[in-house]
Design an enzyme around this catalytic site. Structure first.
Site, PDB file in Angstrom:
ATOM      1  N   GLU A 173       0.887  -1.171   0.000  1.00  0.00           N
ATOM      2  CA  GLU A 173       0.000   0.000   0.000  1.00  0.00           C
ATOM      3  C   GLU A 173       0.912   1.203   0.000  1.00  0.00           C
ATOM      4  O   GLU A 173       1.731   1.357   0.904  1.00  0.00           O
ATOM      5  CB  GLU A 173      -0.886   0.040   1.246  1.00  0.00           C
TER       6      GLU A 173
ATOM      7  N   CYS B  91      -2.581   8.764   3.207  1.00  0.00           N
ATOM      8  CA  CYS B  91      -2.423   8.435   1.776  1.00  0.00           C
ATOM      9  C   CYS B  91      -3.738   8.630   1.039  1.00  0.00           C
ATOM     10  O   CYS B  91      -3.756   8.736  -0.183  1.00  0.00           O
ATOM     11  CB  CYS B  91      -1.841   7.046   1.581  1.00  0.00           C
TER      12      CYS B  91
END
Ligand code: ADP
Length: 477
Positions: free
Chosen positions: A246, A280
Site C-alpha cells: 500500500e 495516503c
C-alpha cells in the site's frame, strides 16, 4: 526515560542501540527511548516464529478468536490513554488519535469474528466417486512493515488478519512512531498468544530490509513510500515471497457546479487537511468546474485560514504539527516549487510558531490550472491541496484519471447521473460521493489501483486472500 526493548519469542530483549521518540508538537518532549533491532534479532524472531508455526497454524478458531478479542477489548478500554500516546508521538490531534485507537480495537474484534469464518468450498468433481474441497491455510511467517502516519491502526489491520489466519507475525513499525506498536505488543504479550507467534522488532529501514531478505519469511505486507515499496516488490519476487503493498495517493476530489457548497467545503477541508494531510487517502487535487470555482475558492480560503494549528494535545487545536523536521522541510520545499511553477498560494504554506517548539505548518491551498505542475502530480504528504479549474465533467474525469496513482477519489455533485458515471469511470480503489476521500470504515476492503497498491486488498473479509493460501483436496471413495 523508560526503556522499550524488543519482543521476541515471548521475551523482552534489549536491542543493539536505542533511539529517542520525539513529540512533534514539542520537540523538547521525549516520548521514550525505543530499542533498535539488529540483523541477529531478525534471525532470532524468525527462528521463534518458525518454531511456533506448526502449532499456531493448527490452532482452533476459538483460540484465535479469544486472543484477538482480548486485544481488541483492551485497546478499546484504553483508547484515551493510548490515543494520548499516539497524539504525542505522531502529532495527530487527540480526538483523531483516540478515534484511531478505537479503530484498531474494532479491527481486532472484526478479525476475531473472521477467525471463526475461515472456510473453503466443496465443489462437485467432474469425475465419479471423487470429492473436491478447497481449504485455506496459513501462509507461514509474515513480515509486517508499517509507516508512521497511522501508528496503531495499520499495525492492527495487518496483525489481526495475519493471526486470525494462523500465521506467525513479525511486526516492524516505523522508526518515527514506535510507541503505539510497542504498546500493542505489550497487550499481545498478555493475550494468551503462544510464545514466538508474534514478535516486535523496532528500528529503522534496515530491520525491514533484513525481514524482506530472510528466507524464513514467507510473505511481506508493506505500507509506506513508493520507492521502498517498489524495491520490496523486486526483492520479494526474486525470492518468491508473497507480497502486498500500500503506497501513495494523489487523490482527486471533483466539485461540479451543482454541488452543495457547504458539503463540498466540508469534504475538502476534512479530506485535505485533517490529520495534518498526512494520509495516503488525503484529497490533494481539487478539480472544480468554472461555475462553482470562484465561490468554492472563497469559502475554502476562509475555512482554511480559520483552522487552528497547534499542539496535538491542546483541546483547541484542529490541525496538529507535521511529523518531523524532514517532512516540514519537504512541505516548505513544495511551497517554493509551487511558486516557481506559477502556482498561486491562496492561503497557508508557512511555518507557524506555537507556545511549544514543534513542526507547525499552516494548511496550504494552491491554485494552478496546469495539470503538469508538480504540485498537481506529486504526493506531498502534508496539509497541502491544489485547486484546478475545469470546464466540465468530461475534463474533470480526464484529469482525475491522469495520474500514475489510484487510491481514493471523490465527487461532490447533486446529480445522480454524474455521481453514477464518476463511480464507474474513476480509476481508483475507493470512491466517495459527497464525502471526503479520506476516512474509511474498518470492516470493508481498503486499497488502490495503478501505482498505489499491489496484491490483495487489506481489511474486511478480503484481507484473508493475502494471509491464506488455498489447498485443493481430492478424496476418492
Ligand atoms: P516514509 O518515507 O513515509 O517514512 P518509508 O517507505 O520510508 O516511508 O517507510 C515505511 C516503512 O518501511 C518504515 O517502517 C521503514 O522503516 C521501512 N523501510 C524503509 N526502508 C526500507 C527498506 N529498504 N526495506 C524494508 N523496509 C524499509
Amino acid at each position: 526515560m523508560s526503556s522499550h526493548p524488543l519482543f521476541i519469542g515471548g521475551e523482552w530483549i534489549a536491542g543493539s542501540t536505542q533511539r529517542s521518540n520525539i513529540n512533534p508538537s514539542d520537540i523538547e518532549d521525549v516520548v521514550g527511548a525505543y530499542d533498535d533491532a539488529a540483523a541477529s534479532h531478525v534471525a532470532l524472531a524468525v527462528d521463534a516464529a518458525r518454531a511456533a508455526l506448526p502449532a499456531w497454524s493448527r490452532s482452533t478458531p476459538q483460540q484465535r478468536f479469544d486472543v484477538l478479542d482480548f486485544i481488541g477489548s483492551e485497546l478499546l478500554a484504553r483508547k484515551e490513554e493510548l490515543g494520548s500516546l499516539l497524539a504525542r508521538e505522531e502529532g495527530k490531534i487527540l480526538p483523531e488519535a483516540i478515534g484511531e485507537v478505537s479503530r484498531a480495537g474494532y479491527v481486532f474484534k472484526f478479525f476475531a469474528g473472521e477467525a471463526l469464518r475461515i472456510g473453503g468450498q466443496a465443489i462437485a468433481s467432474v469425475r465419479a466417486g471423487i470429492e473436491v474441497i478447497t481449504a485455506r491455510e496459513a501462509v507461514g511467517v509474515v513480515g509486517l512493515i508499517t509507516p508512521w502516519n497511522f501508528p496503531i491502526a495499520i499495525p492492527a489491520w495487518k496483525t489481526a488478519p495475519a493471526l486470525a489466519c494462523g500465521n506467525c507475525v513479525i511486526l516492524k513499525p516505523a522508526e518515527l512512531t514506535p510507541g503505539c506498536a510497542w504498546a500493542l505488543a505489550e497487550i499481545i504479550s498478555r493475550s494468551g498468544l503462544p510464545q514466538g507467534v508474534f514478535s516486535l522488532l523496532t528500528g529503522a529501514g534496515e530491520v525491514g530490509s533484513a525481514l524482506v531478505e530472510h528466507p524464513g519469511v514467507s510473505a511481506i505486507s508493506f505500507t509506506g513510500s513508493i520507492g521502498v515499496g517498489t524495491q520490496i516488490a523486486q526483492r520479494c519476487a526474486a525470492s518468491m515471497k508473497k507480497f502486498q503493498l500500500e503506497m501513495g495517493g494523489k487523490n482527486p476530489l471533483v466539485v461540479l457546479d451543482d454541488a452543495d457548497l457547504p458539503v463540498a467545503v466540508d469534504a475538502i477541508v476534512n479530506g485535505s487537511f485533517y490529520s495534518t494531510g498526512q494520509r495516503c487517502t488525503a484529497s490533494s487535487r481539487i478539480l472544480a468546474t468554472e461555475g462553482i470555482y470562484p465561490k468554492l475558492v472563497d469559502a475554502l480560503v476562509q475555512r482554511t485560514r480559520a483552522l487552528r494549528v497547534g499542539h496535538a494535545l491542546d483541546a483547541s487545536s484542529q490541525i496538529g504539527p507535521v511529523v518531523d523536521a524532514r517532512q516540514l522541510a519537504k512541505d516548505l520545499d513544495y511551497m517554493q516549487i509551487a511558486k516557481d511553477e506559477g502556482g498561486r498560494i491562496l492561503c497557508g504554506g508557512e511555518r507557524v510558531s506555537a507556545a511549544r517548539p514543534g513542526y507547525y505548518f499552516s494548511p496550504a491551498l494552491i491554485a494552478n490550472d496546469d495539470p503538469q505542475a508538480r504540485l498537481n502530480r506529486e504526493e506531498v504528504f502534508g496539509p497541502v491541496a491544489t485547486i484546478m479549474r475545469v470546464s466540465d465533467y468530461a475534463q474533470a474525469i480526464a484529469l482525475a484519471n491522469d495520474s500514475s496513482l489510484g487510491l481514493s477519489a471523490g465527487i461532490c455533485t447533486s446529480s445522480l447521473k454524474y455521481a453514477t458515471q464518476f463511480r464507474r469511470d474513476i480509476q481508483a480503489g475507493m470512491v466517495m460521493v459527497n464525502a471526503p476521500t479520506a476516512g474509511v470504515d474498518y470492516h470493508v476492503p481498503f486499497g488502490g489501483i495503478k501505482g498505489s497498491s499491489y496484491g490483495p486488498r487489506e481489511q474486511g473479509g478480503l484481507a484473508m486472500e493475502f494471509y491464506t493460501r488455498v489447498k485443493t483436496h481430492y478424496v476418492a471413495s
